[in-house]
Design a protein around this motif. Structure first.
Motif, PDB file in Angstrom:
ATOM      1  N   VAL A 111      13.246 -59.326  19.093  1.00 57.54           N
ATOM      2  CA  VAL A 111      12.676 -59.114  20.421  1.00 57.54           C
ATOM      3  C   VAL A 111      13.219 -57.796  20.973  1.00 57.54           C
ATOM      4  CG1 VAL A 111      12.407 -60.029  22.758  1.00 57.54           C
ATOM      5  CG2 VAL A 111      12.634 -61.614  20.811  1.00 57.54           C
ATOM      6  N   ASP A 130       9.382 -58.079  16.386  1.00 55.54           N
ATOM      7  CA  ASP A 130       8.232 -58.988  16.389  1.00 55.54           C
ATOM      8  C   ASP A 130       7.589 -59.077  17.766  1.00 55.54           C
ATOM      9  OD1 ASP A 130       8.484 -59.977  13.633  1.00 55.54           O
ATOM     10  OD2 ASP A 130      10.340 -60.881  14.334  1.00 55.54           O
ATOM     11  N   LEU A 131       8.411 -59.059  18.803  1.00 50.58           N
ATOM     12  CA  LEU A 131       7.941 -59.235  20.176  1.00 50.58           C
ATOM     13  C   LEU A 131       8.536 -58.138  21.043  1.00 50.58           C
ATOM     14  CD1 LEU A 131       8.615 -63.091  20.390  1.00 50.58           C
ATOM     15  CD2 LEU A 131       6.437 -61.986  19.836  1.00 50.58           C
ATOM     16  N   ARG A 132       7.786 -57.749  22.094  1.00 48.06           N
ATOM     17  CA  ARG A 132       8.240 -56.699  22.989  1.00 48.06           C
ATOM     18  C   ARG A 132       8.078 -57.147  24.434  1.00 48.06           C
ATOM     19  NH1 ARG A 132       6.590 -55.068  18.550  1.00 48.06           N
ATOM     20  NH2 ARG A 132       4.509 -55.873  19.022  1.00 48.06           N
ATOM     21  N   THR A 190       4.303 -58.001  24.636  1.00 46.33           N
ATOM     22  CA  THR A 190       4.172 -59.452  24.692  1.00 46.33           C
ATOM     23  C   THR A 190       4.027 -59.895  26.139  1.00 46.33           C
ATOM     24  OG1 THR A 190       5.582 -59.621  22.737  1.00 46.33           O
ATOM     25  CG2 THR A 190       5.260 -61.631  24.019  1.00 46.33           C
TER      26      THR A 190
END
Length: 255
Positions: A111, A130-132, A190
């Motif tokens: 993240v 994977d995620l922001r 995200t």
């Protein structure tokens, strides 16, 4: 806690590891020494780590490549690569890429907590996750073209996967800035939150990930990460095989 003099540190608290770029005086501008340290962190992670949070100290995530690395001399300079045979220079860059590619590991969810600038290498570091989670003041740009360079830190494929070829091309060849609202519209974020809520939102997201079954999450990540390269039939088969593994594991059935 692992701390290094290279401008980046690793802190582990149970299943959560935090990688912090800690050169706030230069907006966490990145150097090869930082990339080597980040790559080393992958080997130092305890086996119980499930989530890796990447953040920048101070008011920016990362303003990109330290300009001194481009213009300077010595082992920390990119100019040194021009003195090497092309194959050796490419091998050196492969070592730099390792600092970014491990964040794709199938057993981890990574993240990025992004506030302020995420430019060039900073944008690519956020893309490697994977995620922001973006603060409202986040500003993203693939600015390598302004230095006569190309994005080479694992960012090109991830950008195309997220926004498509044409938009990725436009972002890379213009080097323009994207604000948080546009990043959200394009699927690069995200979630976007007020700056004061960034840390709490990342904490909530991390908690939600940790609440899930670790083995199921590993299988889900593998299914989704490979979906774009599989045919529809192959994806259905991968789903079936993953589900059978989960059912057998939950029932305590051995191989």
């Amino acid at each position: 806690m692992t701390a290094v003099d290279s401008g980046v540190r690793l802190e582990c608290a149970g299943p959560v590891a935090t990688v912090t770029l800690c050169r706030p005086d230069v907006l966490n501008a990145q150097t090869p020494a930082m990339w080597r340290a980040i790559a080393d962190f992958a080997r130092d992670l305890p086996g119980d780590v499930r989530v890796v949070v990447v953040r920048g100290e101070g008011r920016a995530f990362s303003a990109g490549l330290d300009r001194a690395v481009v213009a300077g001399a010595g082992d920390g300079s990119l100019a040194r690569l021009t003195t090497l045979p092309p194959e050796r220079a490419a091998d050196e860059i492969a070592g730099f890429q390792a600092a970014f590619s491990w964040l794709h590991r199938p057993d981890l969810i990574s993240v990025a907590a992004v506030r302020g600038h995420a430019i060039g290498a900073g944008f690519q570091l956020a893309l490697a996750c994977d995620l922001r989670v973006l603060a409202e003041d986040a500003s993203l740009a693939m600015a390598e073209v302004t230095l006569g360079l190309v994005p080479d830190l694992t960012g090109t494929k991830r950008l195309v996967d997220l926004v498509g070829y044409a938009r990725a091309l436009e972002i890379c060849v213009t080097g323009r800035r994207l604000d948080a609202a546009e990043a959200a519209r394009l699927g690069l974020a995200t979630v976007v939150v007020p700056g004061a809520d960034l840390d709490a939102t990342v904490g909530d997201l991390t908690g939600a990930i940790l609440a899930g079954n670790r083995d199921a999450i590993v299988e889900i990540k593998a299914l989704l990460a490979g979906a774009g390269e599989r045919s529809a039939a192959d994806q259905l088969r991968a789903e079936r095989e993953a589900q059978v593994r989960r059912l057998r594991d939950l029932a305590g059935v051995g191989e």
